[in-house]
Design a protein around this motif. Structure first.
Motif, PDB file in Angstrom:
ATOM      1  N   ASP A  62     -55.543  16.180   3.076  1.00 46.01           N
ATOM      2  CA  ASP A  62     -54.498  15.309   3.629  1.00 46.01           C
ATOM      3  C   ASP A  62     -53.451  14.995   2.578  1.00 46.01           C
TER       4      ASP A  62
ATOM      5  N   ARG B 262     -51.695  17.158   7.335  1.00 43.90           N
ATOM      6  CA  ARG B 262     -53.032  17.709   7.077  1.00 43.90           C
ATOM      7  C   ARG B 262     -52.977  19.226   6.982  1.00 43.90           C
TER       8      ARG B 262
ATOM      9  N   ALA C 219     -56.325  10.611   4.781  1.00 50.47           N
ATOM     10  CA  ALA C 219     -55.712   9.792   5.827  1.00 50.47           C
ATOM     11  C   ALA C 219     -56.373   8.420   5.938  1.00 50.47           C
TER      12      ALA C 219
END
Length: 390
Positions: A139, A168, A191
């Motif tokens: 991410d 991502r 994230a």
């Protein structure tokens, strides 16, 4: 390297990882790197293949194995039994597998911790535990000045739903020398960590303290939300990690906004005395078990003990109290841990609210299975006084 030699290399590295886990030594990634630094003959394909063997065996069992050989044999018997024929005793190869020698078993969570995890997840325990040790994506957090669509197209990334600046990559890739990284347009950040920053909701003009800032990942997100306006103090007791923040701040052009501050363990109030009762927001991203990051660091399952967990929960409570001392009336404390355990999450937040007389105004638990993030718990505690406008 011959396939047999790759197996032997994996066994030797796993022995080192097991020893390090027992004595809180170097991480598995570090040990893999060190191993190949003295074996220049190993090519990139060899290193990748050995790494795959090492991490396959680590992910296979949550209980620290008897040996690297036991770990690798157990995993191969379950996942790739044909490779056991390569244990043939030839030059640089492991000796043949004996029928009754010790093998690691497939275990999802440390046995001593399994009851707590089953209580936490109920019937979903097995699915959650498997997700906690599955491979993690890469991410990224995109800086406010960079164009999301352009960055996504350049890197072949996709947006993460619910997070406006998160992208991502399905497969991890090195980005340290990519022009976007060097220009400060992107930072590597799970994230889940980005969700913690969003939950904190730092605002322009506020006085914000990132109490356990580490290398500054969440600090950068807080600065972005503050639009570079206000005061942000990033403190930590780890000098090495705090120093690593400097290049990141310079790359993101935030070095003039953030005030790094080194603290002495157990004497944090002395270094923060000028900030008593001054903060609008304190983020306490506390040291924790790391159970939520097993998919990135699966050998953490071999390191955690009941005694260590008890010490961590004590530290967490102390840091929450320190954060409360720094808040002005009406200020908010955001408590976060990369853990899926109730002792470090819900129980800790509820105990703090009762102890401090704060309002527990919101919380959220994240898991890889339900959210696609690392496992996190985050809660907001409001100090009595003037109402903070939300």
């Amino acid at each position: 390297m011959r396939p047999q030699a790759r197996l032997q290399a994996a066994i030797e590295i796993l022995d080192q990882v097991i020893e390090a886990a027992a004595h809180q030594g170097a991480a598995a990634d570090t040990l893999v790197q060190r191993y190949f630094q003295t074996r220049r003959y190993a090519g990139s394909k060899d290193r990748a293949a050995v790494r795959e063997l090492v991490y396959g065996a680590i992910r296979f069992t949550a209980e620290r194995p008897y040996s690297g050989r036991a770990a690798l044999i157990g995993w191969l018997e379950s996942e790739a039994p044909d490779q056991l024929a390569l244990f043939d005793g030839s030059a640089h190869a492991p000796s043949p597998v004996e029928p009754f020698e010790t093998r690691a078993r497939a275990i999802l969570a440390p046995l001593w911790l399994e009851p707590a995890m089953r209580a936490r997840f109920g019937e979903g325990f097995e699915a959650e535990a498997r997700a906690l040790t599955a491979r993690a994506p890469l991410d990224l957090r995109v800086a406010p000045g960079a164009d999301m669509d352009e960055v996504a197209a350049e890197l072949g990334a996709v947006p993460v739903p619910g997070l406006p600046r998160a992208l991502r990559l399905a497969e991890p890739r090195p980005l340290e020398r990519h022009p976007l990284f060097e220009a400060g347009a992107v930072e590597v950040q799970d994230a889940g960590s980005q969700h913690v920053v969003a939950f904190a909701a730092a605002r322009a003009g506020e006085t914000v303290i990132d109490l356990c800032a580490g290398a500054g990942g969440k600090t950068l997100g807080l600065v972005a939300d503050m639009c570079g306006e206000g005061r942000l103090i990033a403190s930590d007791t780890d000098r090495t990690r705090l120093q690593a923040m400097g290049p990141r701040l310079m790359r993101a052009r935030c070095d003039a906004v953030v005030e790094p501050r080194l603290l002495n363990p157990g004497r944090e109030r002395e270094a923060l005395a000028d900030l008593e009762g001054a903060a609008d927001l304190v983020l306490v991203d506390a040291p924790c078990s790391g159970t939520g990051t097993w998919r990135r660091n699966p050998e953490l399952r071999w390191r955690l003990t009941a005694d260590r967990l008890a010490r961590l929960t004590h530290v967490q409570a102390r840091l929450i109290d320190l954060g409360a001392w720094l808040l002005k009336p009406g200020g908010r404390l955001v408590y976060a841990v990369c853990s899926v355990l109730a002792e470090e999450g819900t129980d800790q937040a509820q105990a703090a609210a009762a102890r401090l007389g704060f309002a527990l105004s919101g919380s959220r638990a994240l898991t890889p299975l339900s959210d696609g993030y690392d496992g996190f718990f985050v809660a907001r505690l409001d100090k009595p006084g003037e109402t903070w406008l939300s």
